[in-house]
Structures are given as structure tokens and as C-alpha cells.
Design an enzyme around this catalytic site. Structure first.
Site, mmCIF file in Angstrom:
data_model
loop_
_atom_site.group_PDB
_atom_site.id
_atom_site.type_symbol
_atom_site.label_atom_id
_atom_site.label_comp_id
_atom_site.label_asym_id
_atom_site.label_seq_id
_atom_site.Cartn_x
_atom_site.Cartn_y
_atom_site.Cartn_z
ATOM 1 N N ASP A 45 -0.609 -3.463 1.962
ATOM 2 C CA ASP A 45 -0.919 -4.820 1.506
ATOM 3 C C ASP A 45 -1.338 -4.806 0.040
ATOM 4 O O ASP A 45 -1.552 -5.854 -0.575
ATOM 5 C CB ASP A 45 -1.948 -5.511 2.411
ATOM 6 C CG ASP A 45 -3.298 -4.815 2.435
ATOM 7 O OD1 ASP A 45 -3.456 -3.764 1.782
ATOM 8 O OD2 ASP A 45 -4.218 -5.336 3.105
ATOM 9 N N SER A 46 -1.438 -3.605 -0.549
ATOM 10 C CA SER A 46 -1.638 -3.466 -2.003
ATOM 11 C C SER A 46 -0.496 -4.148 -2.758
ATOM 12 O O SER A 46 -0.604 -4.409 -3.950
ATOM 13 C CB SER A 46 -1.726 -1.985 -2.391
ATOM 14 O OG SER A 46 -0.648 -1.256 -1.836
ATOM 15 N N LYS A 114 -0.900 -0.193 10.330
ATOM 16 C CA LYS A 114 -2.233 0.233 9.884
ATOM 17 C C LYS A 114 -3.178 -0.963 9.910
ATOM 18 O O LYS A 114 -2.782 -2.071 9.534
ATOM 19 C CB LYS A 114 -2.180 0.818 8.471
ATOM 20 C CG LYS A 114 -3.553 1.250 7.937
ATOM 21 C CD LYS A 114 -3.483 2.031 6.650
ATOM 22 C CE LYS A 114 -3.346 1.181 5.420
ATOM 23 N NZ LYS A 114 -4.442 0.220 5.201
ATOM 24 N N GLU A 183 -10.841 5.998 2.636
ATOM 25 C CA GLU A 183 -10.744 5.594 1.223
ATOM 26 C C GLU A 183 -12.114 5.573 0.553
ATOM 27 O O GLU A 183 -13.073 4.986 1.068
ATOM 28 C CB GLU A 183 -10.089 4.200 1.124
ATOM 29 C CG GLU A 183 -9.984 3.711 -0.314
ATOM 30 C CD GLU A 183 -9.041 2.533 -0.500
ATOM 31 O OE1 GLU A 183 -8.332 2.142 0.458
ATOM 32 O OE2 GLU A 183 -9.006 2.005 -1.630
#
Ligand code: KIV
Length: 266
Positions: A45-46, A114, A183
Site C-alpha cells: 500500500d506504499s 498482508k 518494521e
């Protein structure tokens, strides 16, 4: 060569072989990333930031994610394609989560999805897995929680946060996720999580001890200029190369150099 499967991910961890993952958002780069030999390609979704030019990852919609996942899937024959579930596609209810995850498989051509988060989304994760959809988890800095977190900040720095992340990781593994992105957490904590889990951890800003690594494609090849996370590394400067090529073409058009005889029909 057979496509990489979720059991290959587990196998890499058992054998102590590092997993290399990359994001991709379109057909051309899907092909290049697949040819480069990555085990997993995340349609992240980046794309909201690096493709659509938005401030953060929150606005990208399900339909947009499906569109990009479908064109990446069309290009990829070797890697496992993972569709990134966008904000509000799985948080509201178990039913919506399963339906939307199913769209990534049926319409997007992905082999897995994800999700971001820990204990709060365990029912959704269990239901997706029960519907035969492999799920990759994502803990630590979860960009969909940016307003709660207050920015792109390193997570798990206090003892309380460390314990909570460790517990989340174990609960997610118990729910059946096949791998876990970690992350922006201290590398010692990522090491502790990696050693406690039997599924592979995929680090991004989580140090060297994770079972694999992932970065955002546009950071790696120099196509995103707005900011560069400290944990990312640029291996090429495609923006500079593209600009040079386009300026040369523009000058040749204006100077009457292009097209030449070679590019003309008799
Ligand atoms: O959206 C994304 O690209 C991601 C990766 C950075 C892990 O979630």
C-alpha cells in the site's frame, strides 16, 4: 521453475537461508523484480505514496490495490505475490476482511495477503486462513496506524512496548500467519522475535537478524524523492537516468535531430 510457495518461505528459515523480498506496483517492474530472483513480491500500500503521490498509505482503496496487484501478477511467474490489504479493508469486520482478502486472490491473482497489526485483528486473520488465504503479518511500525503512533517512528523501545510486540508476534504465529514483516524496531528486539518464532521474519529497518529483508522499490532504485527512510538504501538513481534520457530526446526533437532517416519510412 515452480513458483515460490509459502512452504518455501518456511524451508528457507529452517535451512538458515535469507529471504529477499521487494515491492512492485506495475507490469514493467513486476517483470524486472521477478527476473532478479526475489522470493516474494509485495504489492504494497506504499503505492499510495510512491505511485499516487499521496501523503501516507491511508487513502489507497481496495479497487486501486486490486488493479495494481492484477498487473503485477500478470508479470510475475516465479515469486510469491502478496497483496497488501489497505486501511479499512479488514479492520471493520471478519466478514469484510475475508471478502476483501479473497478479492486479492480471485481478482488480483495474488497467492497471499498482508495485514498490519497484532492481537486486535486475530479473528480476521484466523478467518482468512480458514478460507485458504495465506496471511503475512506486519508488526512494529505499521504505517496504517500513523495517526495513533504520531509519525514514522521506531517502535518497541520501552520494555512495555517490547513485551507487547513479542506477545503479538507469538499470537500471530499461533493464528497461522506464514511470515511476519517487522518494521522499524531495535535490532535486538527483532532478533528476539526471530529466535522465538518458527515462521520467517522479514525485516525493514529491523536489523540484520531477521530471516529476510524487504524494501520499497522506489527507494532502492531512486524514484522517490520526498524523503528517504534511514533504514533504506539506494542502489541506483533511475530518476537521474530518466531525466537525462528525456532531456536528450527533447533537445533532439527541437534541434531536428530526431527522427532521422533510420526512424522514418520510405
Ligand atoms: O506497503 C509496503 O510497501 C509495505 C512494506 C514496506 C513492508 O508494507
Amino acid at each position: 521453475m515452480a513458483r515460490i510457495s509459502i512452504s518455501d518461505f518456511l524451508d528457507r528459515k529452517i535451512k538458515g537461508q535469507k529471504l529477499a523480498l521487494m515491492t512492485a506496483y506495475d507490469y514493467a517492474f513486476g517483470r524486472i523484480v521477478d527476473e532478479a530472483g526475489f522470493e516474494g513480491i509485495l504489492v504494497g500500500d506504499s503505492l499510495s505514496m510512491v505511485v499516487q503521490g499521496l501523503e501516507n498509505t491511508l487513502p489507497v482503496t481496495m479497487d486501486e490495490m486490486i488493479y495494481h496487484t492484477r498487473i503485477v501478477s500478470r508479470a510475475v511467474t516465479n515469486a510469491l505475490v502478496i497483496g497488501d490489504m489497505p486501511y479499512m479493508s479488514y479492520q471493520v469486520s471478519v466478514e469484510e476482511a475475508v471478502r476483501n482478502a479473497g478479492r486479492f486472490i480471485k481478482e488480483g491473482g495474488a497467492q497471499a495477503v498482508k495485514t498490519e497489526g497484532g492481537r486486535e485483528i486475530l479473528p480476521q486473520i484466523r478467518a482468512m486462513i480458514a478460507a485458504e488465504i495465506p496471511v503475512m503479518a506486519h508488526i512494529g511500525l505499521t504505517p496504517q496506524a500513523i495517526y495513533r503512533i504520531g509519525g514514522f517512528k521506531v517502535q518497541g523501545k520501552t520494555n512495555e512496548a517490547r513485551v507487547r510486540l513479542l506477545e503479538d508476534a507469538l499470537m500471530l504465529e499461533d493464528a497461522g500467519v506464514f511470515s511476519m514483516v517487522i518494521e522499524a524496531v531495535p535490532s535486538g528486539l527483532a532478533k528476539e522475535i526471530t529466535e522465538k518464532l518458527s515462521i520467517p521474519t522479514i525485516g525493514i529497518g529491523a536489523g540484520v537478524h531477521c530471516d529476510g529483508q524487504i524494501l520499497v522499490l522506489h527507494d532502492v532504485i531512486g524514484l522517490f524523492e520526498r524523503f528517504m527512510p534511514r533504514f533504506a538504501k539506494r542502489y541506483a538513481n533511475l530518476k537521474e537516468d530518466a531525466l537525462k534520457a528525456l532531456c536528450t530526446y527533447r533537445d533532439e526533437v527541437k534541434g531536428g535531430v530526431f527522427p532521422s532517416e533510420k526512424e522514418s519510412f520510405k
